[in-house]
Design a protein around this motif. Structure first.
Motif, mmCIF file in Angstrom:
data_model
loop_
_atom_site.group_PDB
_atom_site.id
_atom_site.type_symbol
_atom_site.label_atom_id
_atom_site.label_comp_id
_atom_site.label_asym_id
_atom_site.label_seq_id
_atom_site.Cartn_x
_atom_site.Cartn_y
_atom_site.Cartn_z
ATOM 1 N N UNK A 44 1.441 -13.606 -15.839
ATOM 2 C CA UNK A 44 2.310 -13.361 -14.693
ATOM 3 C C UNK A 44 2.031 -11.972 -14.107
ATOM 4 N N UNK A 45 1.911 -10.958 -14.976
ATOM 5 C CA UNK A 45 1.622 -9.597 -14.516
ATOM 6 C C UNK A 45 0.254 -9.533 -13.852
ATOM 7 N N UNK A 46 -0.725 -10.212 -14.454
ATOM 8 C CA UNK A 46 -2.066 -10.236 -13.887
ATOM 9 C C UNK A 46 -2.058 -10.887 -12.510
ATOM 10 N N UNK A 47 -1.332 -11.985 -12.361
ATOM 11 C CA UNK A 47 -1.230 -12.674 -11.074
ATOM 12 C C UNK A 47 -0.579 -11.766 -10.029
ATOM 13 N N UNK A 48 0.481 -11.065 -10.427
ATOM 14 C CA UNK A 48 1.156 -10.165 -9.491
ATOM 15 C C UNK A 48 0.219 -9.046 -9.038
ATOM 16 N N UNK A 49 -0.592 -8.510 -9.954
ATOM 17 C CA UNK A 49 -1.556 -7.470 -9.578
ATOM 18 C C UNK A 49 -2.619 -8.029 -8.642
ATOM 19 N N UNK A 50 -3.031 -9.261 -8.898
ATOM 20 C CA UNK A 50 -4.033 -9.902 -8.053
ATOM 21 C C UNK A 50 -3.492 -10.120 -6.642
ATOM 22 N N UNK A 51 -2.260 -10.594 -6.544
ATOM 23 C CA UNK A 51 -1.633 -10.805 -5.229
ATOM 24 C C UNK A 51 -1.507 -9.476 -4.490
ATOM 25 N N UNK A 52 -1.090 -8.423 -5.193
ATOM 26 C CA UNK A 52 -0.953 -7.107 -4.557
ATOM 27 C C UNK A 52 -2.308 -6.603 -4.072
ATOM 28 N N UNK A 53 -3.359 -6.812 -4.863
ATOM 29 C CA UNK A 53 -4.701 -6.387 -4.459
ATOM 30 C C UNK A 53 -5.136 -7.122 -3.198
ATOM 31 N N UNK A 54 -4.818 -8.403 -3.113
ATOM 32 C CA UNK A 54 -5.161 -9.176 -1.911
ATOM 33 C C UNK A 54 -4.366 -8.679 -0.697
ATOM 34 N N UNK A 55 -3.098 -8.377 -0.907
ATOM 35 C CA UNK A 55 -2.283 -7.840 0.189
ATOM 36 C C UNK A 55 -2.851 -6.518 0.673
ATOM 37 N N UNK A 56 -3.245 -5.649 -0.253
ATOM 38 C CA UNK A 56 -3.841 -4.365 0.111
ATOM 39 C C UNK A 56 -5.133 -4.559 0.883
ATOM 40 N N UNK A 57 -5.925 -5.549 0.461
ATOM 41 C CA UNK A 57 -7.189 -5.823 1.136
ATOM 42 C C UNK A 57 -6.938 -6.305 2.564
ATOM 43 N N UNK A 58 -5.975 -7.202 2.726
ATOM 44 C CA UNK A 58 -5.645 -7.717 4.063
ATOM 45 C C UNK A 58 -5.150 -6.584 4.953
ATOM 46 N N UNK A 59 -4.292 -5.726 4.418
ATOM 47 C CA UNK A 59 -3.775 -4.598 5.206
ATOM 48 C C UNK A 59 -4.909 -3.677 5.614
ATOM 49 N N UNK A 60 -5.850 -3.419 4.722
ATOM 50 C CA UNK A 60 -6.977 -2.550 5.029
ATOM 51 C C UNK A 60 -7.855 -3.167 6.108
ATOM 52 N N UNK A 61 -8.119 -4.482 6.006
ATOM 53 C CA UNK A 61 -8.944 -5.161 7.016
ATOM 54 C C UNK A 61 -8.250 -5.187 8.378
ATOM 55 N N UNK A 62 -6.925 -5.395 8.401
ATOM 56 C CA UNK A 62 -6.181 -5.364 9.664
ATOM 57 C C UNK A 62 -6.258 -3.979 10.278
ATOM 58 N N UNK A 63 -6.172 -2.980 9.462
ATOM 59 C CA UNK A 63 -6.241 -1.594 9.941
ATOM 60 C C UNK A 63 -7.627 -1.337 10.570
ATOM 61 N N UNK A 64 -8.693 -1.857 9.940
ATOM 62 C CA UNK A 64 -10.031 -1.685 10.491
ATOM 63 C C UNK A 64 -10.191 -2.427 11.813
ATOM 64 N N UNK A 65 -9.603 -3.608 11.915
ATOM 65 C CA UNK A 65 -9.688 -4.391 13.142
ATOM 66 C C UNK A 65 -8.940 -3.725 14.295
ATOM 67 N N UNK A 66 -7.843 -3.070 13.995
ATOM 68 C CA UNK A 66 -7.016 -2.435 15.052
ATOM 69 C C UNK A 66 -7.666 -1.164 15.567
ATOM 70 N N UNK A 67 -8.588 -0.602 14.886
ATOM 71 C CA UNK A 67 -9.238 0.641 15.350
ATOM 72 C C UNK A 67 -10.176 0.415 16.458
#
Length: 133
Positions: A110-133
């Protein structure tokens, strides 16, 4: 049993191999030699230390374990730990609750899954930030 028989390294290798349920062919394949070469080793009273180390590693024991191997000791251990009668109070079962281990594994997943989901969220946020520039 004579001293020569007790110190016959080849016979000890053979017996340990048999106890490990390994055929000569399997040991031969581990070394890239023929089955006949393994047979010759097992018929040898002595084996050079370097080769003995390799054989011990393949058998999952130490070279010293091969040198000190005693059929009587093995039979003693089996005789002293295996009881057919039900009068023995010794319990050879689990010393832990398997359900607790299962719950621990679930919590870790469960903890591993939560870390994986958070990593994916961080990746999506980073990619959105790059697209908005």
């Amino acid at each position: 049993m004579s001293t020569a028989t007790k110190n016959h390294i080849g016979r000890k290798i053979s017996r340990i191999r048999e106890l490990r349920d390994m055929k000569q062919e399997a040991l031969a394949q581990a070394f890239g030699i023929s089955q006949q070469a393994v047979s010759n080793i097992e018929n040898s009273e002595t084996v050079e230390d370097a080769k003995l180390e390799e054989i011990a590693k393949a058998l999952g024991v130490t070279a010293e374990g091969i040198k000190q191997f005693s059929e009587e000791a093995v039979l003693n251990i089996i005789g002293n730990t295996y009881h057919v009668d039900n009068s023995s109070a010794v319990n050879y079962g689990c010393t832990f609750n398997p359900m607790d281990k299962l719950i621990e594994a679930y919590e870790e997943n469960k903890k591993l899954y939560e870390r994986l989901v958070q990593a994916e969220k961080d990746k999506v946020a980073y990619l959105e930030k790059l697209l908005n520039k």
